[in-house]
Scaffold this active site. Structure first.
Site, PDB file in Angstrom:
ATOM      1  N   HIS A  52      47.087  11.262  90.446  1.00 24.29           N
ATOM      2  CA  HIS A  52      47.447  12.562  89.884  1.00 24.29           C
ATOM      3  C   HIS A  52      47.607  13.548  91.038  1.00 24.29           C
ATOM      4  O   HIS A  52      47.035  13.361  92.118  1.00 24.29           O
ATOM      5  CB  HIS A  52      46.361  13.066  88.936  1.00 24.29           C
ATOM      6  CG  HIS A  52      46.284  12.312  87.656  1.00 24.29           C
ATOM      7  ND1 HIS A  52      45.556  12.772  86.582  1.00 24.29           N
ATOM      8  CD2 HIS A  52      46.832  11.127  87.266  1.00 24.29           C
ATOM      9  CE1 HIS A  52      45.661  11.915  85.586  1.00 24.29           C
ATOM     10  NE2 HIS A  52      46.424  10.903  85.985  1.00 24.29           N
ATOM     11  N   GLU A  54      46.333  16.399  91.673  1.00 24.00           N
ATOM     12  CA  GLU A  54      45.079  16.935  92.205  1.00 24.00           C
ATOM     13  C   GLU A  54      44.368  15.930  93.100  1.00 24.00           C
ATOM     14  O   GLU A  54      43.839  16.295  94.157  1.00 24.00           O
ATOM     15  CB  GLU A  54      44.134  17.332  91.057  1.00 24.00           C
ATOM     16  CG  GLU A  54      44.710  18.364  90.119  1.00 24.00           C
ATOM     17  CD  GLU A  54      45.404  17.779  88.895  1.00 24.00           C
ATOM     18  OE1 GLU A  54      45.329  18.408  87.826  1.00 24.00           O
ATOM     19  OE2 GLU A  54      46.030  16.694  89.005  1.00 24.00           O
ATOM     20  N   CYS A  82      42.684  16.990  84.236  1.00 21.05           N
ATOM     21  CA  CYS A  82      42.073  16.068  83.274  1.00 21.05           C
ATOM     22  C   CYS A  82      40.622  15.803  83.687  1.00 21.05           C
ATOM     23  O   CYS A  82      40.144  16.304  84.703  1.00 21.05           O
ATOM     24  CB  CYS A  82      42.868  14.760  83.241  1.00 21.05           C
ATOM     25  SG  CYS A  82      42.703  13.776  84.751  1.00 21.05           S
ATOM     26  N   CYS A  85      40.286  14.229  87.235  1.00 17.86           N
ATOM     27  CA  CYS A  85      40.514  15.211  88.303  1.00 17.86           C
ATOM     28  C   CYS A  85      39.378  16.234  88.367  1.00 17.86           C
ATOM     29  O   CYS A  85      38.965  16.633  89.457  1.00 17.86           O
ATOM     30  CB  CYS A  85      41.864  15.893  88.108  1.00 17.86           C
ATOM     31  SG  CYS A  85      43.250  14.758  88.322  1.00 17.86           S
TER      32      CYS A  85
END
Length: 149
Positions: A52, A54, A82, A85
């Site tokens: 992701h 992040e 999420c 993360c």
């Protein structure tokens, strides 16, 4: 530089993700007024479910500062983090998170759950949201409309 300028840079990364067929999410990490890391979604192209925006940015920031703790840094991301993360943000000991669009299906820092300020955890991260939210939301909507169409 202002928060809006940092978020604009994250949006440019999100657009790059979309061009590459990834969900358009971008993130940058700023420390002492300087971008120390950037990332955009790459789970499809890397076959890595943890890639992701992040996480990509956090990994780069940790290498940049030479420590897995990235204290006194702010993460700017175009979509609400999420749970995965959010957990990484806590482990990195970030100072603050600023995100654009909320994620009503998987958001873990306000929408579905609130992990960054959970009372059972030993590190809490202040969160600000809504900065350039309409731009980020529009980018996501266009991406998914094109995929469905």
């Amino acid at each position: 530089m202002t928060d809006e300028r940092w978020m604009q840079q994250a949006l440019e990364l999100a657009k790059l993700a979309a061009i590459q067929g990834e969900v358009p999410v971008g993130a940058i990490i700023v420390q002492d007024g300087q971008v120390i890391a950037a990332g955009y979604n790459q789970p499809i192209s890397t076959c890595d479910p943890t890639a992701h925006a992040e996480i990509v940015a956090l990994r780069a920031a940790a290498l940049s500062v030479g420590n897995y703790r990235i204290a006194n840094a702010t993460l700017y991301c175009t979509l609400e983090p999420c749970a995965m993360c959010a957990g990484a943000i806590i482990q990195a000991r970030l100072r603050k998170v600023v995100f654009a669009a909320t994620d009503p299906k998987a958001g873990a820092v306000g929408s579905v759950m609130q992990l960054l300020n959970h009372p059972a955890l030993n590190h809490r991260v202040p969160v600000e949201h809504g900065l350039l939210a309409s731009e980020s939301s529009q980018l996501l909507k266009q991406f998914f409309k094109a995929r469905r169409g």
